[in-house]
Design an enzyme around this catalytic site. Structure first.
Site, PDB file in Angstrom:
ATOM      1  N   THR A 170       0.844  -1.195   0.000  1.00 46.82           N
ATOM      2  CA  THR A 170       0.000   0.000   0.000  1.00 46.82           C
ATOM      3  C   THR A 170       0.876   1.240   0.000  1.00 46.82           C
ATOM      4  O   THR A 170       1.986   1.229   0.541  1.00 46.82           O
ATOM      5  CB  THR A 170      -0.951   0.038   1.231  1.00 46.82           C
ATOM      6  OG1 THR A 170      -1.780   1.198   1.142  1.00 46.82           O
ATOM      7  CG2 THR A 170      -0.209   0.071   2.555  1.00 46.82           C
TER       8      THR A 170
ATOM      9  N   GLY B 109      -2.487   5.863   6.019  1.00 47.11           N
ATOM     10  CA  GLY B 109      -3.659   5.616   6.870  1.00 47.11           C
ATOM     11  C   GLY B 109      -3.975   4.133   6.934  1.00 47.11           C
ATOM     12  O   GLY B 109      -4.224   3.575   8.010  1.00 47.11           O
ATOM     13  N   LYS B 110      -3.956   3.478   5.759  1.00 47.44           N
ATOM     14  CA  LYS B 110      -4.231   2.041   5.714  1.00 47.44           C
ATOM     15  C   LYS B 110      -3.147   1.266   6.463  1.00 47.44           C
ATOM     16  O   LYS B 110      -3.425   0.305   7.179  1.00 47.44           O
ATOM     17  CB  LYS B 110      -4.260   1.551   4.264  1.00 47.44           C
ATOM     18  CG  LYS B 110      -5.482   1.983   3.485  1.00 47.44           C
ATOM     19  CD  LYS B 110      -5.453   1.308   2.129  1.00 47.44           C
ATOM     20  CE  LYS B 110      -6.727   1.556   1.360  1.00 47.44           C
ATOM     21  NZ  LYS B 110      -6.842   0.667   0.210  1.00 47.44           N
TER      22      LYS B 110
ATOM     23  N   ASP C 254      -8.300  -3.912  -0.722  1.00 46.18           N
ATOM     24  CA  ASP C 254      -8.984  -2.972  -1.588  1.00 46.18           C
ATOM     25  C   ASP C 254     -10.303  -2.604  -0.927  1.00 46.18           C
ATOM     26  O   ASP C 254     -11.005  -3.466  -0.400  1.00 46.18           O
ATOM     27  CB  ASP C 254      -9.228  -3.578  -2.969  1.00 46.18           C
ATOM     28  CG  ASP C 254      -9.414  -2.473  -3.978  1.00 46.18           C
ATOM     29  OD1 ASP C 254      -8.493  -1.659  -4.148  1.00 46.18           O
ATOM     30  OD2 ASP C 254     -10.507  -2.395  -4.566  1.00 46.18           O
TER      31      ASP C 254
ATOM     32  N   PHE D 225      -8.344   9.774   6.151  1.00 48.15           N
ATOM     33  CA  PHE D 225      -7.979   9.968   4.747  1.00 48.15           C
ATOM     34  C   PHE D 225      -9.206   9.705   3.875  1.00 48.15           C
ATOM     35  O   PHE D 225     -10.269   9.304   4.383  1.00 48.15           O
ATOM     36  CB  PHE D 225      -6.828   9.029   4.352  1.00 48.15           C
ATOM     37  CG  PHE D 225      -7.178   7.564   4.479  1.00 48.15           C
ATOM     38  CD1 PHE D 225      -7.012   6.905   5.686  1.00 48.15           C
ATOM     39  CD2 PHE D 225      -7.677   6.848   3.401  1.00 48.15           C
ATOM     40  CE1 PHE D 225      -7.357   5.562   5.818  1.00 48.15           C
ATOM     41  CE2 PHE D 225      -8.006   5.498   3.515  1.00 48.15           C
ATOM     42  CZ  PHE D 225      -7.846   4.864   4.739  1.00 48.15           C
ATOM     43  N   GLY D 226      -9.039   9.899   2.581  1.00 53.07           N
ATOM     44  CA  GLY D 226     -10.084   9.548   1.617  1.00 53.07           C
ATOM     45  C   GLY D 226     -11.446  10.124   1.967  1.00 53.07           C
ATOM     46  O   GLY D 226     -11.608  11.342   2.168  1.00 53.07           O
TER      47      GLY D 226
ATOM     48  N   ASP E 279     -13.102   9.678   4.675  1.00 56.24           N
ATOM     49  CA  ASP E 279     -13.331   9.807   6.123  1.00 56.24           C
ATOM     50  C   ASP E 279     -14.066  11.103   6.501  1.00 56.24           C
ATOM     51  O   ASP E 279     -14.933  11.078   7.382  1.00 56.24           O
ATOM     52  CB  ASP E 279     -12.010   9.710   6.903  1.00 56.24           C
ATOM     53  CG  ASP E 279     -11.529   8.265   7.058  1.00 56.24           C
ATOM     54  OD1 ASP E 279     -12.327   7.348   6.785  1.00 56.24           O
ATOM     55  OD2 ASP E 279     -10.366   8.068   7.439  1.00 56.24           O
TER      56      ASP E 279
ATOM     57  N   LYS F 139     -12.050   5.243  15.156  1.00 56.22           N
ATOM     58  CA  LYS F 139     -12.327   4.688  13.822  1.00 56.22           C
ATOM     59  C   LYS F 139     -12.035   3.183  13.802  1.00 56.22           C
ATOM     60  O   LYS F 139     -12.750   2.409  13.172  1.00 56.22           O
ATOM     61  CB  LYS F 139     -11.501   5.395  12.731  1.00 56.22           C
ATOM     62  CG  LYS F 139     -11.806   4.817  11.341  1.00 56.22           C
ATOM     63  CD  LYS F 139     -11.024   5.395  10.196  1.00 56.22           C
ATOM     64  CE  LYS F 139     -11.312   4.611   8.922  1.00 56.22           C
ATOM     65  NZ  LYS F 139     -10.468   4.971   7.795  1.00 56.22           N
TER      66      LYS F 139
HETATM   67  P1  IMP Z   1      -8.379   1.785  -2.427  1.00 56.52           P
HETATM   68  O1  IMP Z   1      -8.661   0.599  -1.571  1.00 56.52           O
HETATM   69  O2  IMP Z   1      -7.063   2.418  -2.045  1.00 56.52           O
HETATM   70  O3  IMP Z   1      -8.526   1.511  -3.885  1.00 56.52           O
HETATM   71  O4  IMP Z   1      -9.453   2.853  -1.990  1.00 56.52           O
HETATM   72  C1  IMP Z   1     -10.397   3.414  -2.870  1.00 56.52           C
HETATM   73  C2  IMP Z   1     -10.782   4.793  -2.394  1.00 56.52           C
HETATM   74  O5  IMP Z   1     -11.538   4.687  -1.197  1.00 56.52           O
HETATM   75  C3  IMP Z   1      -9.614   5.729  -2.110  1.00 56.52           C
HETATM   76  O6  IMP Z   1      -9.944   7.028  -2.536  1.00 56.52           O
HETATM   77  C4  IMP Z   1      -9.478   5.696  -0.609  1.00 56.52           C
HETATM   78  O7  IMP Z   1      -8.972   6.899  -0.106  1.00 56.52           O
HETATM   79  C5  IMP Z   1     -10.939   5.463  -0.185  1.00 56.52           C
HETATM   80  N1  IMP Z   1     -10.955   4.699   1.067  1.00 56.52           N
HETATM   81  C6  IMP Z   1     -10.622   3.401   1.251  1.00 56.52           C
HETATM   82  N2  IMP Z   1     -10.707   3.086   2.549  1.00 56.52           N
HETATM   83  C7  IMP Z   1     -11.096   4.210   3.181  1.00 56.52           C
HETATM   84  C8  IMP Z   1     -11.320   4.519   4.547  1.00 56.52           C
HETATM   85  O8  IMP Z   1     -11.149   3.718   5.461  1.00 56.52           O
HETATM   86  N3  IMP Z   1     -11.693   5.781   4.803  1.00 56.52           N
HETATM   87  C9  IMP Z   1     -11.873   6.716   3.833  1.00 56.52           C
HETATM   88  N4  IMP Z   1     -11.654   6.494   2.557  1.00 56.52           N
HETATM   89  C10 IMP Z   1     -11.268   5.240   2.226  1.00 56.52           C
END
Ligand code: IMP
Length: 222
Positions: free
Chosen positions: A9, A13-14, A76, A160-161, A163, A201
């Protein structure tokens, strides 16, 4: 020496979420870093296909320190909005980097109805995560879901993302999600993931649930 889980990754955050959960189970988590231009995300119809593709790609980029006992973790996730038939789902990454959190809110605001009950339902959404672990040539899959709703406006701070726009439903004593509007012993009190501490979270996290589901299929590390 505890087994090492190499997590493919680029998302801090992940990585923190996985580290926080797996270190309690006796695993060492290390980031498997691969340049973005050497990876691709297939436009598949479900998260599991994307995760399996990431495993295949990770196997081509193993670090020199990788030993036979080590494992590869990929994950994912996506945001699935009920009123949009699950969109953005597997397209979450693209949607986040294009229209972003404000774009999602604007989209949902267009769907507002005069009826306050169905208007609230229009905001219901869920995060879903699929985690896949490669271990000695075999792949194990775990899934996790976090139901909730999309906030009226982004509230930022941590995370992140998506959230800043996602409010999870409350949880009961066993951390099982409750129905909308039901008060539970664990609650963000209407706050988004972006507005609560990391440890809060983690209780709700779809990623934590996917990892728990996955690692419950393995013997303990310690
Ligand atoms: P991916 O798993 O990295 O492909 O995530 C797809 C999208 O979802 C990305 O824009 C991430 O930032 C968002 N995303 C995945 N998991 C979370 C989370 O736990 N919180 C907020 N956004 C997330």
């Amino acid at each position: 020496m505890n087994p090492i889980v190499w997590f493919l990754t680029g998302n801090e955050g992940k990585l923190n979420e996985a580290e926080s959960h797996l270190s309690k189970l006796g695993y060492i988590v290390k980031q498997l870093v691969v340049n973005d231009d050497q990876l691709f995300e297939p436009q598949a119809s479900n998260l599991e296909v994307v995760a399996m593709s990431k495993i295949t790609q990770a196997l081509n980029h193993l670090p020199q320190e990788f030993t036979e006992r080590d494992m590869i973790l990929v994950e994912d996730a996506g945001l699935f909005i009920s009123a949009l038939d699950g969109f953005p789902g597997v397209y979450s990454s693209y949607v986040h980097s294009t229209i972003g959190n404000l774009g999602i809110i604007r989209l949902l605001n267009h769907l507002k109805t005069a009826d306050p009950v169905s208007s609230a339902n229009l905001r219901s959404a869920r995060f879903m995560a699929v985690a896949a672990l490669w271990r000695a040539g075999e792949v194990i899959i775990g899934e996790g879901v976090c139901p909730g709703h999309i906030a009226d406006e982004p509230v930022d701070g941590n995370g992140f993302g998506f959230d800043p726009i996602f409010v999870p439903y409350d949880l009961d004593d066993e951390l099982t999600p409750l129905s909308p509007g039901i008060y539970g012993s664990h609650s963000t009190h209407g706050k988004t993931f972006g507005a609560v501490d990391f440890s809060v979270k983690q209780k709700f996290s779809h990623r934590r649930r996917a990892l728990e589901n996955l690692f419950s299929q393995l013997p303990s590390a310690s």
